[in-house]
Write a protein that holds these residues in place. Structure first.
Motif, PDB file in Angstrom:
ATOM      1  N   SER A 151       0.814  -1.222   0.000  1.00 51.05           N
ATOM      2  CA  SER A 151       0.000   0.000   0.000  1.00 51.05           C
ATOM      3  C   SER A 151       0.845   1.267   0.000  1.00 51.05           C
ATOM      4  CB  SER A 151      -0.916  -0.004   1.226  1.00 51.05           C
ATOM      5  OG  SER A 151      -0.154  -0.081   2.422  1.00 51.05           O
ATOM      6  N   ILE A 152       2.140   1.130   0.239  1.00 52.00           N
ATOM      7  CA  ILE A 152       3.018   2.309   0.238  1.00 52.00           C
ATOM      8  C   ILE A 152       3.518   2.501  -1.197  1.00 52.00           C
ATOM      9  CG2 ILE A 152       4.948   3.446   1.401  1.00 52.00           C
ATOM     10  CD1 ILE A 152       4.784   1.318   3.566  1.00 52.00           C
ATOM     11  N   ASN A 153       2.654   3.030  -2.044  1.00 56.28           N
ATOM     12  CA  ASN A 153       2.998   3.117  -3.460  1.00 56.28           C
ATOM     13  C   ASN A 153       2.811   4.503  -4.057  1.00 56.28           C
ATOM     14  OD1 ASN A 153       0.219   3.209  -3.422  1.00 56.28           O
ATOM     15  ND2 ASN A 153      -0.040   1.129  -4.209  1.00 56.28           N
ATOM     16  N   THR A 154       2.622   5.505  -3.191  1.00 60.32           N
ATOM     17  CA  THR A 154       2.553   6.892  -3.666  1.00 60.32           C
ATOM     18  C   THR A 154       3.476   7.747  -2.822  1.00 60.32           C
ATOM     19  OG1 THR A 154       0.746   7.565  -2.184  1.00 60.32           O
ATOM     20  CG2 THR A 154       0.121   6.574  -4.311  1.00 60.32           C
ATOM     21  N   ALA A 155       3.833   8.910  -3.334  1.00 60.07           N
ATOM     22  CA  ALA A 155       4.715   9.812  -2.603  1.00 60.07           C
ATOM     23  C   ALA A 155       4.085  10.231  -1.279  1.00 60.07           C
ATOM     24  CB  ALA A 155       5.020  11.044  -3.462  1.00 60.07           C
ATOM     25  N   GLU A 156       2.775  10.510  -1.296  1.00 58.26           N
ATOM     26  CA  GLU A 156       2.090  10.941  -0.079  1.00 58.26           C
ATOM     27  C   GLU A 156       2.078   9.833   0.980  1.00 58.26           C
ATOM     28  OE1 GLU A 156       0.689  13.313  -3.523  1.00 58.26           O
ATOM     29  OE2 GLU A 156       0.931  11.167  -3.133  1.00 58.26           O
ATOM     30  N   ASN A 157       1.795   8.606   0.555  1.00 54.65           N
ATOM     31  CA  ASN A 157       1.794   7.489   1.496  1.00 54.65           C
ATOM     32  C   ASN A 157       3.188   7.246   2.077  1.00 54.65           C
ATOM     33  OD1 ASN A 157      -0.907   7.059   1.149  1.00 54.65           O
ATOM     34  ND2 ASN A 157      -0.702   5.210  -0.093  1.00 54.65           N
ATOM     35  N   ALA A 158       4.205   7.399   1.249  1.00 55.75           N
ATOM     36  CA  ALA A 158       5.579   7.190   1.717  1.00 55.75           C
ATOM     37  C   ALA A 158       5.958   8.231   2.762  1.00 55.75           C
ATOM     38  CB  ALA A 158       6.548   7.246   0.535  1.00 55.75           C
ATOM     39  N   LEU A 159       5.558   9.482   2.543  1.00 56.70           N
ATOM     40  CA  LEU A 159       5.836  10.536   3.524  1.00 56.70           C
ATOM     41  C   LEU A 159       5.109  10.264   4.830  1.00 56.70           C
ATOM     42  CD1 LEU A 159       5.644  13.686   1.221  1.00 56.70           C
ATOM     43  CD2 LEU A 159       7.675  12.876   2.439  1.00 56.70           C
ATOM     44  N   TRP A 160       3.839   9.850   4.760  1.00 57.51           N
ATOM     45  CA  TRP A 160       3.061   9.560   5.961  1.00 57.51           C
ATOM     46  C   TRP A 160       3.636   8.370   6.712  1.00 57.51           C
ATOM     47  CZ3 TRP A 160       0.236  11.443   9.496  1.00 57.51           C
ATOM     48  CH2 TRP A 160      -0.611  10.653  10.290  1.00 57.51           C
ATOM     49  N   TRP A 161       4.021   7.328   5.979  1.00 59.60           N
ATOM     50  CA  TRP A 161       4.625   6.153   6.612  1.00 59.60           C
ATOM     51  C   TRP A 161       5.917   6.539   7.335  1.00 59.60           C
ATOM     52  CZ3 TRP A 161       9.491   4.202   5.803  1.00 59.60           C
ATOM     53  CH2 TRP A 161       9.778   2.984   6.437  1.00 59.60           C
ATOM     54  N   THR A 162       6.732   7.369   6.705  1.00 53.88           N
ATOM     55  CA  THR A 162       8.000   7.769   7.304  1.00 53.88           C
ATOM     56  C   THR A 162       7.767   8.542   8.592  1.00 53.88           C
ATOM     57  OG1 THR A 162       9.044   7.896   5.124  1.00 53.88           O
ATOM     58  CG2 THR A 162      10.143   9.041   6.921  1.00 53.88           C
ATOM     59  N   TYR A 163       6.817   9.476   8.566  1.00 59.92           N
ATOM     60  CA  TYR A 163       6.511  10.259   9.772  1.00 59.92           C
ATOM     61  C   TYR A 163       6.060   9.340  10.904  1.00 59.92           C
ATOM     62  CZ  TYR A 163       3.781  13.099  12.983  1.00 59.92           C
ATOM     63  OH  TYR A 163       3.260  13.676  14.115  1.00 59.92           O
ATOM     64  N   CYS A 164       5.148   8.425  10.606  1.00 64.86           N
ATOM     65  CA  CYS A 164       4.634   7.525  11.646  1.00 64.86           C
ATOM     66  C   CYS A 164       5.718   6.600  12.182  1.00 64.86           C
ATOM     67  CB  CYS A 164       3.468   6.703  11.099  1.00 64.86           C
ATOM     68  SG  CYS A 164       1.979   7.662  10.751  1.00 64.86           S
ATOM     69  N   THR A 165       6.614   6.162  11.311  1.00 68.70           N
ATOM     70  CA  THR A 165       7.661   5.224  11.725  1.00 68.70           C
ATOM     71  C   THR A 165       8.757   5.923  12.520  1.00 68.70           C
ATOM     72  OG1 THR A 165       7.235   3.889   9.740  1.00 68.70           O
ATOM     73  CG2 THR A 165       9.279   3.469  10.923  1.00 68.70           C
ATOM     74  N   VAL A 166       9.194   7.087  12.048  1.00 70.62           N
ATOM     75  CA  VAL A 166      10.255   7.822  12.747  1.00 70.62           C
ATOM     76  C   VAL A 166       9.798   8.249  14.138  1.00 70.62           C
ATOM     77  CG1 VAL A 166      11.584   9.964  12.746  1.00 70.62           C
ATOM     78  CG2 VAL A 166      11.432   8.594  10.663  1.00 70.62           C
ATOM     79  N   THR A 168       7.647   6.724  15.844  1.00 66.89           N
ATOM     80  CA  THR A 168       7.231   5.471  16.507  1.00 66.89           C
ATOM     81  C   THR A 168       5.745   5.481  16.856  1.00 66.89           C
ATOM     82  OG1 THR A 168       7.787   6.174  18.773  1.00 66.89           O
ATOM     83  CG2 THR A 168       9.550   5.177  17.471  1.00 66.89           C
ATOM     84  N   ILE A 169       4.921   6.250  16.129  1.00 66.19           N
ATOM     85  CA  ILE A 169       3.472   6.231  16.353  1.00 66.19           C
ATOM     86  C   ILE A 169       2.907   4.891  15.902  1.00 66.19           C
ATOM     87  CG2 ILE A 169       1.280   7.237  15.650  1.00 66.19           C
ATOM     88  CD1 ILE A 169       2.685   9.930  15.442  1.00 66.19           C
ATOM     89  N   GLY A 170       3.222   4.511  14.673  1.00 65.46           N
ATOM     90  CA  GLY A 170       2.826   3.211  14.164  1.00 65.46           C
ATOM     91  C   GLY A 170       1.333   2.975  14.135  1.00 65.46           C
ATOM     92  N   TYR A 171       0.599   3.777  13.384  1.00 62.41           N
ATOM     93  CA  TYR A 171      -0.847   3.587  13.289  1.00 62.41           C
ATOM     94  C   TYR A 171      -1.217   2.236  12.669  1.00 62.41           C
ATOM     95  CZ  TYR A 171      -1.753   8.450  14.535  1.00 62.41           C
ATOM     96  OH  TYR A 171      -1.843   9.640  15.206  1.00 62.41           O
ATOM     97  N   GLY A 172      -0.407   1.753  11.767  1.00 58.55           N
ATOM     98  CA  GLY A 172      -0.689   0.469  11.142  1.00 58.55           C
ATOM     99  C   GLY A 172      -1.532   0.561   9.890  1.00 58.55           C
ATOM    100  N   ASP A 173      -1.880   1.800   9.469  1.00 61.96           N
ATOM    101  CA  ASP A 173      -2.665   1.935   8.243  1.00 61.96           C
ATOM    102  C   ASP A 173      -1.814   1.663   7.008  1.00 61.96           C
ATOM    103  OD1 ASP A 173      -1.183   4.176   8.846  1.00 61.96           O
ATOM    104  OD2 ASP A 173      -2.586   5.586   7.938  1.00 61.96           O
ATOM    105  N   LEU A 174      -0.515   1.918   7.118  1.00 58.93           N
ATOM    106  CA  LEU A 174       0.430   1.621   6.048  1.00 58.93           C
ATOM    107  C   LEU A 174       1.567   0.790   6.634  1.00 58.93           C
ATOM    108  CD1 LEU A 174       0.643   5.158   4.384  1.00 58.93           C
ATOM    109  CD2 LEU A 174      -0.622   3.195   3.521  1.00 58.93           C
ATOM    110  N   TYR A 175       1.925  -0.277   5.964  1.00 61.68           N
ATOM    111  CA  TYR A 175       2.992  -1.131   6.475  1.00 61.68           C
ATOM    112  C   TYR A 175       3.658  -1.859   5.310  1.00 61.68           C
ATOM    113  CZ  TYR A 175      -0.871  -4.430   6.027  1.00 61.68           C
ATOM    114  OH  TYR A 175      -1.931  -5.161   5.552  1.00 61.68           O
ATOM    115  N   PRO A 176       4.943  -2.156   5.438  1.00 58.36           N
ATOM    116  CA  PRO A 176       5.666  -2.843   4.359  1.00 58.36           C
ATOM    117  C   PRO A 176       5.302  -4.320   4.309  1.00 58.36           C
ATOM    118  CG  PRO A 176       7.109  -2.508   6.235  1.00 58.36           C
ATOM    119  CD  PRO A 176       5.819  -1.801   6.567  1.00 58.36           C
ATOM    120  N   VAL A 177       5.325  -4.867   3.113  1.00 58.95           N
ATOM    121  CA  VAL A 177       5.025  -6.294   2.946  1.00 58.95           C
ATOM    122  C   VAL A 177       6.206  -7.059   2.345  1.00 58.95           C
ATOM    123  CG1 VAL A 177       2.547  -5.885   2.715  1.00 58.95           C
ATOM    124  CG2 VAL A 177       3.983  -5.885   0.658  1.00 58.95           C
ATOM    125  N   THR A 178       7.194  -6.352   1.811  1.00 57.38           N
ATOM    126  CA  THR A 178       8.359  -7.019   1.231  1.00 57.38           C
ATOM    127  C   THR A 178       9.431  -7.201   2.299  1.00 57.38           C
ATOM    128  OG1 THR A 178       9.447  -4.957   0.565  1.00 57.38           O
ATOM    129  CG2 THR A 178       7.880  -5.923  -0.985  1.00 57.38           C
TER     130      THR A 178
END
Length: 232
Positions: A151-166, A168-178
């Motif tokens: 699901s991390i396949n757009t620039a906006e999603n990648a930015l949101w994932w990075t913010y949540c991961t850095v 450590t919020i980790g909402y879980g709406d976006l997560y890596p599968v590879t």
């Protein structure tokens, strides 16, 4: 011992951090195939770097005593700060900023020696570098791993994932599968924890410094007048 003060200001640290990202961006674009969303991200971040570089150049120009001499000595910096996206070769000129910071420090060896003896300055430097690299390289690299798979396949999603991961919020709406994306997530998470650890250290040191100054001033006021006059 250092025979001159080479403290880097927060602005210089930001510029150096973004210069490191420019180096990363140039190497990345020459090493792998950039998908469209990675290209969008790199374009956005290149514009951000240009704004910061140009603002810093204008600030130094305004405060320079000899304007003409400043322009002659920093003309390449000015050209490298202009967002010529359609002329990627000019991006390499921004590497001159790295040389500029090294010149401020005197040499890499002297700067390393200085950092070993100035833990607070080193912590500030590490924080700026780590924050910039995590927030700017994280979205680009997670797209490299996840663009065709999750699901991390757009620039906006990648930015949101990075913010949540850095953070450590980790909402879980976006997560890596590879596998690569998950391994990369581990490093980004650890980097975020380290970044906030450094920030906590800086804040604690700041509070201690303020309290120390407050106590020193209070002690000085409580001394008898004749002792203050003799510097006791």
């Amino acid at each position: 011992m250092m025979d001159e003060d080479i403290n880097l200001s927060p602005v210089e640290m930001v510029v150096l951090s973004m210069t490191v990202f420019v180096v990363f961006s140039l190497v990345l674009q020459e090493s792998i195939t950039i998908n469209p969303e990675m290209g969008r991200l790199l374009s956005w971040m290149d514009s951000v770097c240009c704004v910061v570089f140009l603002s810093e150049w204008i600030y130094r120009f305004v405060n320079a005593e000899k304007k003409r001499r400043f322009i002659l000595r920093n003309f390449i910096d000015l050209i490298a700060s202009i967002p010529f996206g359609w002329l990627p070769g000019l991006k390499a000129l921004r590497l001159m900023r790295l040389v500029q910071v090294i010149r401020i420090a005197g040499s890499v060896n002297r700067f390393a020696t200085y950092c070993r003896h100035n833990s607070i300055q080193t912590a500030r430097f590490a924080f700026f570098i780590l924050f910039t690299l995590l927030m700017m390289t994280g979205p680009v690299l997670i797209l490299f791993f996840e663009y065709d798979s999750g699901s991390i396949n757009t620039a906006e999603n990648a930015l949101w994932w990075t913010y949540c991961t850095v953070t450590t919020i980790g909402y879980g709406d976006l997560y890596p599968v590879t596998t690569g994306g998950r391994i990369f997530t581990v490093f980004v998470s650890l980097g975020g924890i380290g970044m906030f650890g450094i920030l906590s250290t800086l804040l604690i040191n700041y509070v201690i410094h303020i309290n120390h100054e407050k106590n020193s001033n209070q002690t000085e006021r409580e001394l008898p007048k004749e002792d203050r006059e003799h510097g006791l």
